[in-house]
Every structure is written in C-alpha cells, then in structure tokens.
Design a protein around this motif. Structure first.
Motif, PDB file in Angstrom:
ATOM      1  N   GLN A   1     -69.163   9.378  -8.341  1.00 22.44           N
ATOM      2  CA  GLN A   1     -68.262  10.191  -7.507  1.00 22.44           C
ATOM      3  C   GLN A   1     -67.564  11.257  -8.354  1.00 22.44           C
ATOM      4  O   GLN A   1     -67.433  12.413  -7.930  1.00 22.44           O
ATOM      5  N   ALA A   2     -67.128  10.864  -9.547  1.00 20.95           N
ATOM      6  CA  ALA A   2     -66.454  11.818 -10.435  1.00 20.95           C
ATOM      7  C   ALA A   2     -67.408  12.934 -10.835  1.00 20.95           C
ATOM      8  O   ALA A   2     -67.014  14.112 -10.909  1.00 20.95           O
ATOM      9  N   GLY A   3     -68.659  12.574 -11.080  1.00 20.97           N
ATOM     10  CA  GLY A   3     -69.646  13.590 -11.437  1.00 20.97           C
ATOM     11  C   GLY A   3     -69.843  14.610 -10.320  1.00 20.97           C
ATOM     12  O   GLY A   3     -69.949  15.814 -10.584  1.00 20.97           O
ATOM     13  N   ARG A   4     -69.882  14.115  -9.097  1.00 22.79           N
ATOM     14  CA  ARG A   4     -70.039  15.036  -7.955  1.00 22.79           C
ATOM     15  C   ARG A   4     -68.820  15.944  -7.807  1.00 22.79           C
ATOM     16  O   ARG A   4     -68.957  17.147  -7.525  1.00 22.79           O
ATOM     17  N   LEU A   5     -67.624  15.363  -7.981  1.00 19.96           N
ATOM     18  CA  LEU A   5     -66.404  16.174  -7.882  1.00 19.96           C
ATOM     19  C   LEU A   5     -66.356  17.229  -8.988  1.00 19.96           C
ATOM     20  O   LEU A   5     -65.993  18.392  -8.738  1.00 19.96           O
ATOM     21  N   GLU A   6     -66.703  16.850 -10.207  1.00 17.60           N
ATOM     22  CA  GLU A   6     -66.682  17.801 -11.325  1.00 17.60           C
ATOM     23  C   GLU A   6     -67.682  18.930 -11.088  1.00 17.60           C
ATOM     24  O   GLU A   6     -67.405  20.106 -11.404  1.00 17.60           O
ATOM     25  N   SER A   7     -68.843  18.571 -10.531  1.00 19.28           N
ATOM     26  CA  SER A   7     -69.852  19.597 -10.229  1.00 19.28           C
ATOM     27  C   SER A   7     -69.339  20.562  -9.170  1.00 19.28           C
ATOM     28  O   SER A   7     -69.523  21.783  -9.265  1.00 19.28           O
ATOM     29  N   GLU A   8     -68.645  20.012  -8.160  1.00 19.91           N
ATOM     30  CA  GLU A   8     -68.124  20.865  -7.088  1.00 19.91           C
ATOM     31  C   GLU A   8     -66.988  21.752  -7.617  1.00 19.91           C
ATOM     32  O   GLU A   8     -66.887  22.933  -7.256  1.00 19.91           O
ATOM     33  N   ILE A   9     -66.131  21.172  -8.462  1.00 18.84           N
ATOM     34  CA  ILE A   9     -65.048  21.968  -9.065  1.00 18.84           C
ATOM     35  C   ILE A   9     -65.624  23.108  -9.895  1.00 18.84           C
ATOM     36  O   ILE A   9     -65.134  24.244  -9.848  1.00 18.84           O
TER      37      ILE A   9
ATOM     38  N   GLU B   1     -64.835  31.577  -7.951  1.00 17.41           N
ATOM     39  CA  GLU B   1     -63.585  32.298  -8.198  1.00 17.41           C
ATOM     40  C   GLU B   1     -63.782  33.379  -9.263  1.00 17.41           C
ATOM     41  O   GLU B   1     -63.275  34.511  -9.122  1.00 17.41           O
ATOM     42  N   ASP B   2     -64.507  33.042 -10.324  1.00 15.54           N
ATOM     43  CA  ASP B   2     -64.758  34.025 -11.389  1.00 15.54           C
ATOM     44  C   ASP B   2     -65.527  35.226 -10.858  1.00 15.54           C
ATOM     45  O   ASP B   2     -65.227  36.381 -11.228  1.00 15.54           O
ATOM     46  N   ARG B   3     -66.514  34.991 -10.003  1.00 14.87           N
ATOM     47  CA  ARG B   3     -67.281  36.104  -9.431  1.00 14.87           C
ATOM     48  C   ARG B   3     -66.396  36.995  -8.559  1.00 14.87           C
ATOM     49  O   ARG B   3     -66.455  38.230  -8.616  1.00 14.87           O
ATOM     50  N   ASP B   4     -65.555  36.331  -7.733  1.00 12.39           N
ATOM     51  CA  ASP B   4     -64.673  37.105  -6.848  1.00 12.39           C
ATOM     52  C   ASP B   4     -63.677  37.939  -7.649  1.00 12.39           C
ATOM     53  O   ASP B   4     -63.422  39.120  -7.332  1.00 12.39           O
TER      54      ASP B   4
ATOM     55  N   LEU C   1     -59.713  19.252  -4.885  1.00 16.27           N
ATOM     56  CA  LEU C   1     -60.758  18.551  -5.633  1.00 16.27           C
ATOM     57  C   LEU C   1     -60.200  17.948  -6.919  1.00 16.27           C
ATOM     58  O   LEU C   1     -60.540  16.814  -7.295  1.00 16.27           O
ATOM     59  N   GLU C   2     -59.365  18.700  -7.614  1.00 13.02           N
ATOM     60  CA  GLU C   2     -58.784  18.196  -8.851  1.00 13.02           C
ATOM     61  C   GLU C   2     -57.861  17.016  -8.593  1.00 13.02           C
ATOM     62  O   GLU C   2     -57.804  16.072  -9.391  1.00 13.02           O
TER      63      GLU C   2
END
Length: 244
Positions: free
Chosen positions: A64-72, A79-82, A113-114
């Motif tokens: 679950q943590a891996g999925r959250l970190e990937s989504e973050i 955000e960087d692109r925007d 997410l964080e």
C-alpha cells in the motif's frame, strides 16, 4: 507339563526381567520432558503463526505504501510540469487560470496522499514492533526446544543402555530355560500380556486376583515339578519359595 523347580525359578527371574523391560519401555515413552517438549512445540507453533500473520500484514502495508508513494510521485511530476508551463510565459490567461486551479487540486491531492502515507507508516511501525517482539518469543522457544530435546536425548540414551543390559541378561537367562516351558510362557505373554507370576498366599502374582479355595487346594496338592496355571488369567503359576 512338568519342569524342575530350578527351571521354574529361572522362569520367575525371566518374568521379572520382562516386567523391568516393560517398565523401561513405558518410561521411554512417558518422560516428563516429552510433555514439556509438546507444550513448548505448541507454543512455538502458535507464536510462529502469529509472526507469519504479522509479516503478511507488513507486506500488505508495504505494498500500500508503495502505491501511495508512486501516486505522490506522479502528482509531484504533474505539479512540476504545470509550474514549468506557468513559468514559461507561453500561456494565455485562460490557460494560466486552468493551471493554477489544477495546481491547487494537485496540492490538496498530494497533501491527502502524504497524510495517508504517514498514517500507514505509523501503522507499520506498530506492526513492526509487534513482529519484532513475536520473533523474540519464537527464538526463545526454539532455544527452549533445543534444551529440552537435549535433555530427552540424554535420558533416552541412559534408558537404552539400561534396556541393552537387561535384554542381554534376558537372552542369557532364556537360553537356560527348557524350550517347552519357555514356549508356553511366550504364548501366554502374547495372549495375556503376563506370562507367569509367583503364587503368593492365595493370590496370583500375574493378575493379582485371589484364587478360590477349591482351586487353591488343587494347586497346592500338585507336585512341585508340575507346571500349574492360574484359573483366572491362565498365566503360569510359579510356586517358588524364598525367591528374592
């Protein structure tokens, strides 16, 4: 059947050796340490099962943590692109408004997410503490099992030495007993468990039952060399006086 009194005396000695061997066998299968081993083994199995469940739960939390970190990470990249587009100066006012709105949404999403990841890591920390404690219990029980097994092995070693000595004595003694008498004794042991026993007063030493007066009178009247049987259990009754 007739047998010399000396032969009957030897058969009585054989009976006592067989009884002692039976006690040795019983002791080998009923050591107190064996009960300790069974108890510790049960505790070890239960602790190992608990540890396995905790480890599976930790693996699930890690996934679950891996999925959250990937989504973050994906949200941060967006955000960087925007922000890069906003900083480029190549966007019209409508695009600027849309990008700013999207950035606000992405920031909220990242924050949520964080927060979820932080909560997950706190759960993991608690589970890890339980798993570590359970692993310590398992290790202690493994050590306990090793110690009790060492004790059992030592006790069984002593028992086997004693069994070997008694078996050798039995073999030597059996070789001196008349074959027909020994065969009768062996058949009775196979069918009744006890092949022979001394006659003590009016009681059979094999089955411990009092023999009635009529039967006892017949037994007493028989010649010393006559091989008589218990009327209750059929064991050979050994009328050997002053034995042991």
């Amino acid at each position: 059947m007739k047998a010399e009194v000396a032969q009957q005396r030897s058969l009585l000695e054989l009976t006592e050796l067989d009884a002692e061997l039976a006690r040795i066998t019983h002791r080998a299968g009923h050591l107190p340490e064996q009960q300790d081993r069974e108890r510790i083994q049960a505790e070890h199995t239960a602790a190992a099962d608990r540890l396995a469940a905790l480890e599976l739960a930790l693996e699930d939390l890690d996934a679950q943590a891996g999925r959250l970190e990937s989504e973050i990470d994906s949200v941060r990249q967006r955000e960087d692109r925007d922000r890069a587009l906003l900083d480029s100066g190549q966007t019209n006012p409508k695009q600027v408004a849309d990008l700013q709105h999207e950035l606000e949404t992405l920031e909220r999403r990242q924050s949520a997410l964080e927060d979820s990841l932080l909560e997950l890591m706190e759960q993991r920390e608690q589970l890890q503490a339980k798993a570590t404690a359970e692993a310590t219990v398992v290790e202690g029980l493994v050590a306990d099992l090793a110690r009790v097994q060492e004790t059992i092995d030592a006790a069984l070693g002593e028992i086997e030495v004693s069994r070997g000595q008694r078996s050798a004595s039995r073999e030597q003694l059996a070789a001196t007993i008349d074959e027909e008498l020994l065969a009768l004794y062996t058949r009775q042991r196979a069918s009744g468990g006890v092949g022979a026993g001394p006659l003590r007063g009016g009681q059979c030493g094999a089955c411990r039952i009092e023999i009635d007066r009529g039967q006892l009178a017949k037994i007493s009247a028989a010649e010393p060399e006559e091989v008589v049987r218990c009327p209750e259990c059929s064991a050979i009754l050994l009328r050997v006086k002053d034995f042991g």
